[in-house]
Design an enzyme around this catalytic site. Structure first.
Site, PDB file in Angstrom:
ATOM      1  N   TYR A  12      32.316  45.148  42.851  1.00  0.00           N
ATOM      2  CA  TYR A  12      30.973  45.084  42.278  1.00  0.00           C
ATOM      3  C   TYR A  12      29.924  45.645  43.225  1.00  0.00           C
ATOM      4  O   TYR A  12      28.799  45.149  43.282  1.00  0.00           O
ATOM      5  CB  TYR A  12      30.621  43.641  41.880  1.00  0.00           C
ATOM      6  CG  TYR A  12      31.662  43.028  40.978  1.00  0.00           C
ATOM      7  CD1 TYR A  12      31.716  43.395  39.638  1.00  0.00           C
ATOM      8  CD2 TYR A  12      32.614  42.146  41.471  1.00  0.00           C
ATOM      9  CE1 TYR A  12      32.684  42.870  38.808  1.00  0.00           C
ATOM     10  CE2 TYR A  12      33.594  41.623  40.639  1.00  0.00           C
ATOM     11  CZ  TYR A  12      33.626  41.989  39.308  1.00  0.00           C
ATOM     12  OH  TYR A  12      34.588  41.469  38.498  1.00  0.00           O
TER      13      TYR A  12
ATOM     14  N   TYR B 247      34.621  34.776  31.470  1.00  0.00           N
ATOM     15  CA  TYR B 247      35.040  35.926  32.274  1.00  0.00           C
ATOM     16  C   TYR B 247      36.543  36.088  32.113  1.00  0.00           C
ATOM     17  O   TYR B 247      37.293  35.126  32.301  1.00  0.00           O
ATOM     18  CB  TYR B 247      34.689  35.743  33.761  1.00  0.00           C
ATOM     19  CG  TYR B 247      35.215  36.893  34.584  1.00  0.00           C
ATOM     20  CD1 TYR B 247      34.521  38.101  34.619  1.00  0.00           C
ATOM     21  CD2 TYR B 247      36.433  36.809  35.259  1.00  0.00           C
ATOM     22  CE1 TYR B 247      35.028  39.188  35.327  1.00  0.00           C
ATOM     23  CE2 TYR B 247      36.941  37.894  35.966  1.00  0.00           C
ATOM     24  CZ  TYR B 247      36.226  39.064  35.997  1.00  0.00           C
ATOM     25  OH  TYR B 247      36.730  40.144  36.685  1.00  0.00           O
TER      26      TYR B 247
ATOM     27  N   ASP C 166      43.102  31.549  28.764  1.00  0.00           N
ATOM     28  CA  ASP C 166      43.120  32.271  30.035  1.00  0.00           C
ATOM     29  C   ASP C 166      43.044  31.228  31.146  1.00  0.00           C
ATOM     30  O   ASP C 166      41.969  30.703  31.445  1.00  0.00           O
ATOM     31  CB  ASP C 166      41.922  33.230  30.066  1.00  0.00           C
ATOM     32  CG  ASP C 166      41.836  33.993  31.382  1.00  0.00           C
ATOM     33  OD1 ASP C 166      42.552  33.630  32.339  1.00  0.00           O
ATOM     34  OD2 ASP C 166      41.039  34.950  31.448  1.00  0.00           O
TER      35      ASP C 166
ATOM     36  N   LYS D 289      45.915  34.739  39.676  1.00  0.00           N
ATOM     37  CA  LYS D 289      45.253  34.215  40.878  1.00  0.00           C
ATOM     38  C   LYS D 289      46.173  33.387  41.795  1.00  0.00           C
ATOM     39  O   LYS D 289      46.790  33.950  42.679  1.00  0.00           O
ATOM     40  CB  LYS D 289      43.990  33.461  40.487  1.00  0.00           C
ATOM     41  CG  LYS D 289      42.873  34.429  40.059  1.00  0.00           C
ATOM     42  CD  LYS D 289      41.485  33.841  40.168  1.00  0.00           C
ATOM     43  CE  LYS D 289      40.415  34.913  40.178  1.00  0.00           C
ATOM     44  NZ  LYS D 289      39.982  35.368  38.854  1.00  0.00           N
TER      45      LYS D 289
HETATM   46  C1  LIG Z   1      39.972  36.524  37.989  1.00  0.00           C
HETATM   47  C2  LIG Z   1      40.115  36.308  36.542  1.00  0.00           C
HETATM   48  C3  LIG Z   1      40.640  37.305  35.699  1.00  0.00           C
HETATM   49  C4  LIG Z   1      41.000  38.679  36.193  1.00  0.00           C
HETATM   50  O1  LIG Z   1      42.060  38.673  37.096  1.00  0.00           O
HETATM   51  P1  LIG Z   1      42.266  39.933  38.081  1.00  0.00           P
HETATM   52  O2  LIG Z   1      43.517  39.608  38.808  1.00  0.00           O
HETATM   53  O3  LIG Z   1      41.052  39.965  38.961  1.00  0.00           O
HETATM   54  O4  LIG Z   1      42.371  41.139  37.230  1.00  0.00           O
HETATM   55  C5  LIG Z   1      40.780  37.005  34.347  1.00  0.00           C
HETATM   56  N1  LIG Z   1      40.448  35.802  33.866  1.00  0.00           N
HETATM   57  C6  LIG Z   1      39.961  34.814  34.649  1.00  0.00           C
HETATM   58  C7  LIG Z   1      39.630  33.489  34.041  1.00  0.00           C
HETATM   59  C8  LIG Z   1      39.767  35.032  36.006  1.00  0.00           C
HETATM   60  O5  LIG Z   1      39.249  34.061  36.773  1.00  0.00           O
END
Ligand SMILES: *Cc1c(COP(=O)(O)O)cnc(C)c1O
Length: 425
Positions: free
Chosen positions: A21, A149, A246, A275
């Protein structure tokens, strides 16, 4: 090759390297990290910082962990990578079986992706392709709520918060999804009704609802009642829409349960993890789906899921992920998260007295201080570093998601740094 001095490295960094960013060239000089161990980052100038970020919420066991190091070394000696098309290997198979075992029933099939964003792309592709295969190609939009996000590639970006995700910048290029209002913290009947009504109104064009359960992370660090997930689950079932959770930020214990979906007692049709999956060692994520989703796709005229990253199932990452999950489950991790939660509550209470602080909230190993103004990132970072802690504030937020191995004294130090950063920023 001649060794480069810290000054030379920073000059080259500024000249050539994009940071997340960031503008090119960068405006704020990054800190040069030489090594990391336990919960401490060691900078090139010899300073040590307690890590309050777990490297974007991934390094749950801390750095340079002997068990994870052994797993990586052991796998390195066998093979670091082979292609996944037509070949398979123990680390990927074991990891997939483990993920199915620890995630909610009836998730059963695992697509190993190389980043969280890609796993969300795959989850979306699974849902869209299912409806196409069943002869309902009109179901290709997604619904979400504001404040989310889901990553930086196109489909995930399209379900990020429209303001935070800079949708204006990409108007016309981003798929236009259906947005409900952001979920309130506490349960409210009127909001539940708003969710039901939004799903019902768009059911014919919706492939899936995609949300982060319980905690919205990079979209604003907000928490909401798990009851809303039950509302979504019911509405999705009633209207033939998939529910994609997610759990990339919330998975592996961060909110106090192994997966946040457990707090609602529901299971999704598709779930993304990432993550903390590899304990912060290597990039890997996964999209898990039910038998129904996989079976539906296989009934179509194109019965394959046409996705296959070059580094899919990377053995090195999979071996470390297996070790990280075993390490987590082999200890009373829930107690550690509770301990950190108590420490964050204690230490961040002082933030209520800091001028300009609008809200202080803690859930699991997540502590958030929200300001009534945009944080001055340079000043806030300087204050945190001055207090011996690494933090990465953004927008109006100063927050911490420490590694689960952070001791009580270091949790207190992180809290003091969050308060100092909030005061300075
Ligand atoms: C970090 C994140 C993503 C994206 O993961 P990347 O490995 O950075 O592509 C998607 N969804 C959530 C909820 C996240 O915290």
């Amino acid at each position: 090759m001649r060794e480069l001095t810290p000054g030379e490295l920073l000059d080259l960094d500024r000249e050539h390297v994009w940071h997340p960013y960031g503008p090119m060239p960068g405006r704020i000089e990054p800190l040069l990290v030489e090594s990391a161990s336990g919960v401490r980052l060691r900078l090139a100038d010899g300073r040590e910082l307690v890590d309050g970020m777990s490297s974007w919420w991934s390094a749950i066991h801390g750095y340079n962990h002997p068990v994870l190091n052994d797993a990586a070394r052991g796998q390195l000696d066998r093979m670091s990578h082979v292609m996944f098309g037509g070949l398979t290997h123990e680390p990927a198979v074991r990891l997939a079986a483990k993920l199915v075992e620890i995630t909610p029933e009836p998730l059963r099939h695992v697509f190993l992706a190389d980043s969280g964003s890609v796993s969300v792309e795959v989850a979306v592709k699974m849902c869209l392709q299912y409806w196409r295969s069943l002869g309902r190609p009109g179901k290709q939009r997604l619904m979400t709520w504001r404040g989310g996000y889901h990553g930086d590639t196109w489909q995930p970006m399209s379900v990020c918060d429209p303001d935070g995700g800079m949708h204006d910048l990409w108007a016309g290029l981003l798929p236009r999804q259906v947005f409900a209002d952001a979920p309130p913290a506490a349960y409210e009947d009127t909001y539940a009704e708003h969710l039901r009504e939004t799903v019902a109104r768009h059911a014919d064009e919706l492939a899936a609802v995609v949300v982060e359960p319980v905690v919205q992370g990079a979209g604003g660090m907000t928490f909401h009642s798990p009851a809303y997930l039950r509302v979504l689950r019911e509405a999705c079932d009633e209207h033939d829409v998939f529910l994609v959770l997610d759990e990339i930020a919330t998975g592996f214990g961060r909110t106090g349960t192994l997966f946040a979906a457990e707090q609602a007692g529901i299971s999704p049709d598709v779930m993304c993890v990432g993550k903390a999956l590899t304990g912060g060692y290597l990039t890997m994520a996964a999209a898990l789906c039910t038998e129904r989703v996989a079976e539906g796709i296989s009934r179509g005229d194109v019965p394959v899921l046409a996705h296959g990253p070059t580094f899919m199932g990377n053995p090195l990452a999979a071996a470390v992920a297996c070790a990280s999950i075993d390490l987590l489950l082999g200890q009373d991790w829930a107690q550690e998260v509770k301990r950190i939660e108590a420490g964050l509550r204690d230490g961040l209470a002082a933030a209520h007295d800091v001028p300009g602080v609008r809200d202080v909230r803690v859930l699991g190993a997540i502590g958030v201080v929200q300001l009534d103004h945009e944080v001055d990132m340079a000043a806030a970072t300087r204050a945190a570093v001055g207090a011996g802690v690494w933090l990465r504030p953004f927008r109006d937020l100063v927050y911490s998601m420490p590694p689960y191995v952070t001791g009580d004294e270091d949790v207190a130090r992180i809290c003091a740094a969050v308060c100092a950063a909030a005061a300075a920023g």
